[in-house]
Design an enzyme around this catalytic site. Structure first.
Site, PDB file in Angstrom:
ATOM      1  N   HIS A   1     -28.882  47.132-127.757  1.00  0.00           N
ATOM      2  CA  HIS A   1     -28.442  47.505-128.629  1.00  0.00           C
ATOM      3  C   HIS A   1     -28.399  47.446-129.343  1.00  0.00           C
ATOM      4  CE1 HIS A   1     -25.266  50.172-130.668  1.00  0.00           C
ATOM      5  NE2 HIS A   1     -25.561  51.136-129.498  1.00  0.00           N
TER       6      HIS A   1
ATOM      7  N   ARG B   1     -35.160  53.145-125.149  1.00  0.00           N
ATOM      8  CA  ARG B   1     -34.241  55.238-124.828  1.00  0.00           C
ATOM      9  C   ARG B   1     -33.859  55.343-126.323  1.00  0.00           C
ATOM     10  NH1 ARG B   1     -28.341  56.427-124.198  1.00  0.00           N
ATOM     11  NH2 ARG B   1     -28.249  53.907-123.588  1.00  0.00           N
TER      12      ARG B   1
ATOM     13  N   GLU C   1     -23.333  53.090-131.562  1.00  0.00           N
ATOM     14  CA  GLU C   1     -24.328  53.574-132.221  1.00  0.00           C
ATOM     15  C   GLU C   1     -24.421  54.992-133.011  1.00  0.00           C
ATOM     16  OE1 GLU C   1     -28.911  53.875-131.376  1.00  0.00           O
ATOM     17  OE2 GLU C   1     -28.967  55.646-132.591  1.00  0.00           O
TER      18      GLU C   1
ATOM     19  N   LEU D   1     -20.070  46.900-127.025  1.00  0.00           N
ATOM     20  CA  LEU D   1     -20.463  48.021-127.831  1.00  0.00           C
ATOM     21  C   LEU D   1     -19.813  48.030-128.781  1.00  0.00           C
ATOM     22  CD1 LEU D   1     -23.045  49.273-127.803  1.00  0.00           C
ATOM     23  CD2 LEU D   1     -21.959  51.072-127.349  1.00  0.00           C
TER      24      LEU D   1
ATOM     25  N   GLN E   1     -33.581  47.674-122.893  1.00  0.00           N
ATOM     26  CA  GLN E   1     -32.636  48.013-123.964  1.00  0.00           C
ATOM     27  C   GLN E   1     -31.744  47.109-124.220  1.00  0.00           C
ATOM     28  OE1 GLN E   1     -30.990  51.551-125.136  1.00  0.00           O
ATOM     29  NE2 GLN E   1     -32.731  51.527-126.553  1.00  0.00           N
TER      30      GLN E   1
ATOM     31  N   SER F   1     -29.140  58.854-122.524  1.00  0.00           N
ATOM     32  CA  SER F   1     -29.164  59.243-121.275  1.00  0.00           C
ATOM     33  C   SER F   1     -27.485  59.904-120.781  1.00  0.00           C
ATOM     34  CB  SER F   1     -28.486  57.267-121.215  1.00  0.00           C
ATOM     35  OG  SER F   1     -27.940  56.885-119.602  1.00  0.00           O
ATOM     36  N   LEU F   2     -26.706  60.091-120.829  1.00  0.00           N
ATOM     37  CA  LEU F   2     -25.592  60.999-120.495  1.00  0.00           C
ATOM     38  C   LEU F   2     -26.273  62.300-120.036  1.00  0.00           C
ATOM     39  CD1 LEU F   2     -22.015  59.812-123.235  1.00  0.00           C
ATOM     40  CD2 LEU F   2     -23.326  59.279-120.557  1.00  0.00           C
TER      41      LEU F   2
ATOM     42  N   GLU G   1     -29.048  55.930-114.986  1.00  0.00           N
ATOM     43  CA  GLU G   1     -29.459  54.894-115.213  1.00  0.00           C
ATOM     44  C   GLU G   1     -30.344  53.781-114.207  1.00  0.00           C
ATOM     45  OE1 GLU G   1     -27.196  52.859-117.558  1.00  0.00           O
ATOM     46  OE2 GLU G   1     -28.201  50.874-117.744  1.00  0.00           O
TER      47      GLU G   1
ATOM     48  N   HIS H   1     -27.797  46.289-123.042  1.00  0.00           N
ATOM     49  CA  HIS H   1     -27.281  47.594-123.170  1.00  0.00           C
ATOM     50  C   HIS H   1     -27.861  48.100-121.998  1.00  0.00           C
ATOM     51  CE1 HIS H   1     -24.671  51.108-124.338  1.00  0.00           C
ATOM     52  NE2 HIS H   1     -26.063  51.599-124.767  1.00  0.00           N
TER      53      HIS H   1
ATOM     54  N   PHE I   1     -27.958  60.458-134.854  1.00  0.00           N
ATOM     55  CA  PHE I   1     -27.817  59.470-134.155  1.00  0.00           C
ATOM     56  C   PHE I   1     -29.407  58.785-133.907  1.00  0.00           C
ATOM     57  CE2 PHE I   1     -26.315  57.576-129.806  1.00  0.00           C
ATOM     58  CZ  PHE I   1     -24.374  58.196-130.706  1.00  0.00           C
TER      59      PHE I   1
ATOM     60  N   ALA J   1     -23.667  60.310-113.068  1.00  0.00           N
ATOM     61  CA  ALA J   1     -25.009  60.907-111.888  1.00  0.00           C
ATOM     62  C   ALA J   1     -24.487  60.979-110.931  1.00  0.00           C
ATOM     63  CB  ALA J   1     -26.272  60.475-112.321  1.00  0.00           C
ATOM     64  N   GLY J   2     -24.167  60.578-110.365  1.00  0.00           N
ATOM     65  CA  GLY J   2     -23.610  61.119-108.444  1.00  0.00           C
ATOM     66  C   GLY J   2     -22.579  61.894-108.602  1.00  0.00           C
TER      67      GLY J   2
ATOM     68  N   ARG K   1     -33.214  51.489-131.697  1.00  0.00           N
ATOM     69  CA  ARG K   1     -32.892  50.589-130.897  1.00  0.00           C
ATOM     70  C   ARG K   1     -34.447  49.638-130.949  1.00  0.00           C
ATOM     71  NH1 ARG K   1     -28.666  53.382-126.643  1.00  0.00           N
ATOM     72  NH2 ARG K   1     -27.312  54.292-128.167  1.00  0.00           N
TER      73      ARG K   1
ATOM     74  N   GLY L   1     -20.605  57.807-111.045  1.00  0.00           N
ATOM     75  CA  GLY L   1     -20.445  57.922-112.410  1.00  0.00           C
ATOM     76  C   GLY L   1     -21.188  59.173-112.194  1.00  0.00           C
TER      77      GLY L   1
HETATM   78  C1  LIG Z   1     -20.302  50.613-123.778  1.00  0.00           C
HETATM   79  C2  LIG Z   1     -21.084  51.590-123.315  1.00  0.00           C
HETATM   80  C3  LIG Z   1     -21.525  53.152-124.397  1.00  0.00           C
HETATM   81  C4  LIG Z   1     -22.602  53.307-124.365  1.00  0.00           C
HETATM   82  N1  LIG Z   1     -22.873  54.577-124.964  1.00  0.00           N
HETATM   83  C5  LIG Z   1     -23.660  56.038-124.706  1.00  0.00           C
HETATM   84  C6  LIG Z   1     -23.636  56.821-125.288  1.00  0.00           C
HETATM   85  O1  LIG Z   1     -22.850  57.069-125.817  1.00  0.00           O
HETATM   86  N2  LIG Z   1     -24.572  58.560-125.251  1.00  0.00           N
HETATM   87  C7  LIG Z   1     -25.367  57.737-124.151  1.00  0.00           C
HETATM   88  O2  LIG Z   1     -26.161  59.004-123.574  1.00  0.00           O
HETATM   89  N3  LIG Z   1     -25.026  57.012-123.108  1.00  0.00           N
HETATM   90  C8  LIG Z   1     -24.337  56.339-123.419  1.00  0.00           C
HETATM   91  N4  LIG Z   1     -23.882  54.698-122.434  1.00  0.00           N
HETATM   92  C9  LIG Z   1     -25.876  54.927-121.488  1.00  0.00           C
HETATM   93  C10 LIG Z   1     -24.913  55.798-120.178  1.00  0.00           C
HETATM   94  O3  LIG Z   1     -23.727  55.712-120.372  1.00  0.00           O
HETATM   95  C11 LIG Z   1     -24.964  55.129-118.922  1.00  0.00           C
HETATM   96  O4  LIG Z   1     -26.730  55.027-118.250  1.00  0.00           O
HETATM   97  C12 LIG Z   1     -24.782  56.286-117.761  1.00  0.00           C
HETATM   98  O5  LIG Z   1     -22.986  56.454-117.828  1.00  0.00           O
HETATM   99  C13 LIG Z   1     -24.914  55.313-116.406  1.00  0.00           C
HETATM  100  O6  LIG Z   1     -24.635  56.681-115.074  1.00  0.00           O
HETATM  101  P1  LIG Z   1     -24.480  56.564-113.999  1.00  0.00           P
HETATM  102  O7  LIG Z   1     -24.014  57.300-113.545  1.00  0.00           O
HETATM  103  O8  LIG Z   1     -26.512  56.429-113.531  1.00  0.00           O
HETATM  104  O9  LIG Z   1     -24.481  55.179-113.352  1.00  0.00           O
HETATM  105  P2  LIG Z   1     -22.935  54.183-113.567  1.00  0.00           P
HETATM  106  O10 LIG Z   1     -21.268  55.293-114.908  1.00  0.00           O
HETATM  107  O11 LIG Z   1     -22.412  52.897-114.172  1.00  0.00           O
HETATM  108  O12 LIG Z   1     -22.301  54.486-112.085  1.00  0.00           O
HETATM  109  C14 LIG Z   1     -22.827  53.718-111.477  1.00  0.00           C
HETATM  110  C15 LIG Z   1     -21.774  53.464-109.459  1.00  0.00           C
HETATM  111  O13 LIG Z   1     -22.588  52.540-108.995  1.00  0.00           O
HETATM  112  C16 LIG Z   1     -21.274  52.549-108.130  1.00  0.00           C
HETATM  113  N5  LIG Z   1     -21.307  51.460-107.103  1.00  0.00           N
HETATM  114  C17 LIG Z   1     -23.023  50.247-107.787  1.00  0.00           C
HETATM  115  N6  LIG Z   1     -23.423  49.580-106.969  1.00  0.00           N
HETATM  116  C18 LIG Z   1     -23.054  49.465-106.205  1.00  0.00           C
HETATM  117  C19 LIG Z   1     -22.928  49.229-104.669  1.00  0.00           C
HETATM  118  N7  LIG Z   1     -23.469  48.559-104.119  1.00  0.00           N
HETATM  119  N8  LIG Z   1     -22.127  50.023-103.927  1.00  0.00           N
HETATM  120  C20 LIG Z   1     -21.032  50.785-104.345  1.00  0.00           C
HETATM  121  N9  LIG Z   1     -21.016  51.568-105.292  1.00  0.00           N
HETATM  122  C21 LIG Z   1     -21.793  51.195-106.420  1.00  0.00           C
HETATM  123  C22 LIG Z   1     -20.038  51.443-109.295  1.00  0.00           C
HETATM  124  O14 LIG Z   1     -18.903  51.550-108.875  1.00  0.00           O
HETATM  125  C23 LIG Z   1     -20.244  53.115-109.881  1.00  0.00           C
HETATM  126  O15 LIG Z   1     -19.699  54.065-109.271  1.00  0.00           O
HETATM  127  C24 LIG Z   1     -23.582  53.554-122.622  1.00  0.00           C
HETATM  128  C25 LIG Z   1     -23.061  52.646-122.061  1.00  0.00           C
HETATM  129  C26 LIG Z   1     -22.612  51.755-122.044  1.00  0.00           C
HETATM  130  C27 LIG Z   1     -22.160  50.868-121.684  1.00  0.00           C
END
Ligand SMILES: Cc1cc2nc3c(=O)[nH]c(=O)nc-3n(C[C@H](O)[C@H](O)[C@H](O)COP(=O)(O)OP(=O)(O)OC[C@H]3O[C@@H](n4cnc5c(N)ncnc54)[C@H](O)[C@@H]3O)c2cc1C
Length: 575
Positions: free
Chosen positions: A233, A389, A246, A243, A231, A394-395, A378, A348, A118, A14-15, A277, A12
């Site tokens: 939503h 939050r 917002e 979702l 959280q 979060s992004l 996250e 959420h 927001f 962060a990674g 929220r 995602g």
């Molecule tokens: C519908 C929705 C809308 C949102 N809108 C917003 C917004 O507008 N603004 C905002 O700031 N935030 C928003 N958020 C929150 C935000 O999108 C997330 O908090 C953020 O994108 C998380 O990113 P991440 O890189 O931490 O993890 P993620 O994007 O969730 O990625 C997790 C990764 O880990 C991998 N993984 C997990 N477990 C394993 C495992 N056991 N083995 C191998 N791989 C694994 C998955 O395959 C994936 O690649 C929203 C969230 C949702 C659900």
């Protein structure tokens, strides 16, 4: 055994941002990203509304200090203020960097990046790409990984963190395509595994958000921080929970009860629909409880309230929030230009997670670190969100702390050797774990047990909590955990065995759920998203502290860690 200088679990935002930073600073470092989904199917791709940064394009009076204050107040004063200062100060820089990478943000008429209102933010500072912001950012980041020769393991499931004597050494992995098991050793391991929405029965999160990284860390004896803060939503589409961003309220939509009233005037008269929220979700829940919700036939007393966009007009809806319109139309056949949407709170976001310092290094205790282990996004808790939050932070956290963690790792691995691992030992354990699951001769279906567990969490640790309800929930969880040994898999194959993956994910869900409920049970106050009916006030004297939950087979131990308060003294939180 495979090896890479750095292994990042999670594709995602962060990674990917961390991987890119390591390659920029130390191009010769061998970096791999591994994900159980394809990286561009990570939940980040679904992010809609936007990403906050004080670019001052729309509101020249905005400052990073104002952004920091809004974030700390939104967190109900539980956020670590040093971490918030970094988040808000670095925001404009990471945003411009994303633009230079090629992310297509929405524009003002003069060509600069547009910014919208927001919830909980005092200025218009949320940058966006219509309501598909995560999609726009993640696609560019993944493209950049390919350009920078980052090794991608797509659709590999990580089963275990290898941690020996306070040092992370690698991971145990399972290739979903053909069931191959392997160990990957690394000089640095990073978890960016996202959230745990699937611990609950109604969530905006994707199917992969099962909290695996949290569970693997807990299994390795690493504490999890502030897990009671879940959280909800306010605007999940009823009944599916998908979702509705917002941004829809940011662009002017109203919340309406069965009496046609904009009820937020009772709960947050100065911010109305743009209150944070936690407050808005509680308001909706209270309206529904008081009989002012709506039934699908339009009568009063039902399980949802309305989100009303009708006064906004077709042109604004279709240009600013087209995806929200599409979702309601696709899933419920509603035309939001002329009809109201049925909504209610949906799980959420996970405010808590793997405890890290502001360099992304994982904590083993309040004052010690795990060697070679890092986390961001996250699944981590740095903690910039505290007890609640703000939307679009979060992004931002993913890119600011993804970048910082990447920078730390780039330096860290230069002076590290590959760790020694007895790979065969870990492979034997993993093989046995899978074999046992395949051979188990129970009668319970995974889907059935998961549903019962998710219903239990929703019923006993929802928007409102109390001692008796949570105690009952903890007892039920123990019974459900026992049933895991009695599940039965239809699919015994080694190729694309998604049922097996679901069985492994259910273990994560159950462990994370138990930690959430135990942490919530012990926090005898109301703060942010944690709302206790038996302790309705915030109690700074006893609970202005972070929870640290340590998991072991004997049970869960709860400890506490101080909050960093160096800018804003806690005040009463009113909107
Ligand atoms: C519908 C929705 C809308 C949102 N809108 C917003 C917004 O507008 N603004 C905002 O700031 N935030 C928003 N958020 C929150 C935000 O999108 C997330 O908090 C953020 O994108 C998380 O990113 P991440 O890189 O931490 O993890 P993620 O994007 O969730 O990625 C997790 C990764 O880990 C991998 N993984 C997990 N477990 C394993 C495992 N056991 N083995 C191998 N791989 C694994 C998955 O395959 C994936 O690649 C929203 C969230 C949702 C659900």
């Amino acid at each position: 055994m495979r090896e890479h200088d750095v292994i990042i679990v999670g594709g995602g935002l962060a990674g990917c941002r961390a991987a890119l930073e390591i390659k920029r600073l130390a191009p010769n470092t061998d970096v791999a990203v591994i994900a159980k989904t394809h990286p561009i199917r990570s939940h980040s791709v679904a992010a809609q509304g936007g990403i906050a940064a004080t670019l001052k394009n729309v509101d020249p009076t905005d400052t990073w200090e104002a952004h920091a204050f809004d974030t700390v107040k939104g967190s109900d004063y539980l956020a670590d203020q040093d971490a918030v200062a970094i988040l808000t100060q670095e925001a404009p820089d990471v945003l411009i960097d994303l633009e230079h990478l090629g992310v297509l943000f929405s524009r003002l008429p003069d060509g600069r990046i547009a910014q919208r209102a927001f919830g909980g933010h005092s200025h218009n500072r949320t940058c966006y790409a219509a309501d598909k912001t995560g999609h726009a950012i993640l696609h560019e980041l993944v493209n950049n990984l390919r350009r920078n020769n980052v090794h991608l393991y797509e659709e590999w499931y990580v089963m275990q963190l290898i941690q020996e004597e306070g040092e992370a050494k690698g991971i145990v992995v399972y290739r979903i395509r053909d069931g191959a098991l392997d160990v990957i050793r690394a000089k640095a391991v990073m978890f960016a595994t996202g959230g745990y929405g699937r611990v609950y029965n109604t969530t905006s999160n994707d199917y992969a958000s099962t909290g695996d990284g949290l569970a693997m860390s807990a299994m390795a004896g690493i504490p999890l921080e502030d897990m009671e803060f879940v959280q909800f939503h306010p605007t999940g589409l009823y009944p599916v929970g998908v979702l509705i961003s917002e941004a829809v309220r940011g662009e002017g939509a109203y919340l309406i009860n069965s009496e046609g009233q904009r009820f937020m005037e009772t709960y947050a008269p100065s911010r109305m629909e743009l209150a944070p929220r936690d407050i808005t979700s509680r308001a909706i829940t209270l309206e529904i409880r008081a009989g002012r919700g709506v039934h699908p036939d339009g009568s009063a007393g039902g399980p949802f309230v309305y989100l009303d966009l009708r006064h906004m007009g077709r042109e604004k809806i279709m240009s600013r929030i087209p995806f929200a319109w599409e979702e309601a139309h696709r899933l419920l056949g509603i035309d939001a230009v002329v009809e109201m949407m049925p909504i209610r709170p949906t799980v959420h976001y996970c405010m808590g997670g793997i405890p890290v310092n502001t360099e992304g290094q994982v904590r083993r205790s309040p004052d010690s670190l795990v060697e070679g282990f890092f986390s961001a996004g996250e699944c981590s808790c740095v903690s910039v969100h505290g007890a609640n939050r703000l939307g679009s932070n979060s992004l931002l956290e993913c890119v600011v702390y993804g970048r910082r963690t990447g920078r730390t790792i780039a330096q860290y691995v230069q002076k590290r050797k590959y760790p020694e691992i007895n790979a065969e030992l870990y492979l034997q354990e993993a093989r046995k774990r899978i074999q046992d699951l395949l051979e188990q001769t129970g009668t319970i279906r995974i889907g059935h047990l998961r549903q019962q567990f998710q219903d239990c969490m929703t019923e006993h640790c929802g928007v409102f909590r109390s001692e008796s309800v949570m105690k009952e929930g903890l007892e039920k969880l123990q019974q459900l955990k026992q049933q895991y040994n009695n599940i039965y898999l239809d699919d015994k194959d080694q190729f694309w065995n998604t049922e097996l993956i679901e069985a492994l994910e259910l273990q994560s869900i159950m462990m994370v759920g138990e930690i959430i409920l135990t942490s919530a049970y012990q926090r005898k106050e109301s703060r942010g998203a944690h709302s206790r009916e038996d302790y309705p006030s915030r109690d700074d004297g006893n609970f202005l502290q972070h929870t640290l939950a340590y998991y072991s087979s004997a049970g869960i131990d709860i400890n506490y860690m101080p909050v960093v308060i160096n800018m804003f003294e806690p005040q009463e939180r009113k909107y």
